[in-house]
Motif scaffolding. Structure first.
Motif, PDB file in Angstrom:
ATOM      1  N   LEU A  73      13.487  -5.396  46.151  1.00  0.00           N
ATOM      2  CA  LEU A  73      12.888  -6.324  45.189  1.00  0.00           C
ATOM      3  C   LEU A  73      13.738  -6.355  43.923  1.00  0.00           C
ATOM      4  N   TRP A  74      14.018  -7.572  43.444  1.00  0.00           N
ATOM      5  CA  TRP A  74      14.810  -7.779  42.233  1.00  0.00           C
ATOM      6  C   TRP A  74      13.900  -8.326  41.136  1.00  0.00           C
ATOM      7  N   TYR A  75      14.070  -7.819  39.907  1.00  0.00           N
ATOM      8  CA  TYR A  75      13.287  -8.239  38.749  1.00  0.00           C
ATOM      9  C   TYR A  75      14.248  -8.572  37.611  1.00  0.00           C
ATOM     10  N   PHE A  76      14.147  -9.788  37.086  1.00  0.00           N
ATOM     11  CA  PHE A  76      15.029 -10.215  36.001  1.00  0.00           C
ATOM     12  C   PHE A  76      14.522  -9.692  34.660  1.00  0.00           C
ATOM     13  N   HIS A  77      15.477  -9.247  33.798  1.00  0.00           N
ATOM     14  CA  HIS A  77      15.113  -8.754  32.465  1.00  0.00           C
ATOM     15  C   HIS A  77      15.749  -9.535  31.322  1.00  0.00           C
ATOM     16  N   LEU A 103      17.878 -15.771  39.753  1.00  0.00           N
ATOM     17  CA  LEU A 103      16.941 -15.006  38.944  1.00  0.00           C
ATOM     18  C   LEU A 103      17.207 -15.336  37.482  1.00  0.00           C
ATOM     19  N   GLY A 104      16.162 -15.609  36.744  1.00  0.00           N
ATOM     20  CA  GLY A 104      16.316 -15.904  35.338  1.00  0.00           C
ATOM     21  C   GLY A 104      14.982 -16.278  34.729  1.00  0.00           C
ATOM     22  N   ARG A 123      13.757 -17.755  39.189  1.00  0.00           N
ATOM     23  CA  ARG A 123      12.653 -16.846  39.510  1.00  0.00           C
ATOM     24  C   ARG A 123      12.768 -15.573  38.689  1.00  0.00           C
ATOM     25  N   LEU A 124      11.628 -15.007  38.390  1.00  0.00           N
ATOM     26  CA  LEU A 124      11.603 -13.722  37.692  1.00  0.00           C
ATOM     27  C   LEU A 124      11.744 -12.561  38.659  1.00  0.00           C
ATOM     28  N   GLN A 125      11.343 -12.794  39.913  1.00  0.00           N
ATOM     29  CA  GLN A 125      11.414 -11.760  40.963  1.00  0.00           C
ATOM     30  C   GLN A 125      11.890 -12.400  42.258  1.00  0.00           C
ATOM     31  N   PHE A 126      12.502 -11.578  43.121  1.00  0.00           N
ATOM     32  CA  PHE A 126      12.896 -12.040  44.449  1.00  0.00           C
ATOM     33  C   PHE A 126      12.975 -10.845  45.386  1.00  0.00           C
ATOM     34  N   ARG A 127      12.592 -11.077  46.643  1.00  0.00           N
ATOM     35  CA  ARG A 127      12.698 -10.028  47.670  1.00  0.00           C
ATOM     36  C   ARG A 127      13.837 -10.372  48.611  1.00  0.00           C
TER      37      ARG A 127
END
Length: 162
Positions: free
Chosen positions: A67-71, A92-93, A101-105
């Motif tokens: 899981l990826w989360y943008f900061h 992501l952005g 997207r803020l998150q991606f799997r």
């Protein structure tokens, strides 16, 4: 505004073998036997990961979901080749009105790479793997390996292969 250099220094980020900079922050307190890894793994691991326009994350594959989360910073583009050879890209952005997207799997067994395409910029994300990340579950691909299987993605592989 926080710069790439400040993030790298203040967060204690180190160069990552696949590209960019990272630091593992968390993992579960316990482990379990993960059959798909044939070994003990943490239930999850979590890292901070920073890429810039000259340091992409090269094509690799994990045998677990990530899981990826943008900061912060510029958008991060994730390029995915699924188990059937289908290509997908996700940005992501923070600009969700533009489709970011803020998150991606990234699903397990997907070959993927990521990059920041805005010049002289960076993107800061977190990545969480479950079961936890272990280098035994990681494959980094060469350009030659990828081009043999995916010749229709030559430009992308030339740019993001290792």
């Amino acid at each position: 505004m926080t710069t790439k250099a400040v993030y790298i220094k203040q967060l204690g980020l180190l160069p990552h073998p696949e590209g960019g900079w990272y630091k593992q922050l968390y993992h579960s307190e316990d482990t379990f036997f993960a059959p798909e890894s044939n070994g003990d793994r943490y239930r999850y691991t979590s890292i901070l990961f920073l890429l810039d326009s000259t340091h992409p994350s090269h094509f690799h594959r994990l045998n677990h979901d990530e899981l990826w989360y943008f900061h912060d910073g510029s958008p991060v583009t994730i390029h995915c080749i699924d188990v059937n050879g289908n290509y997908q890209t996700v940005r992501l952005g923070k600009n969700i009105l533009a489709g970011e997207r803020l998150q991606f799997r990234v699903t397990k067994k997907t070959i993927f790479a990521s990059e920041v395409t805005d010049s002289n910029s960076f993107g800061l994300v977190s990545c969480m793997v479950s079961p936890g990340f272990d280098y035994h579950d990681f494959e980094l691909f060469t350009k030659a390996e990828l081009l043999a299987d995916y010749p229709s993605y030559t430009e992308l592989i030339d740019r993001l292969g290792s």
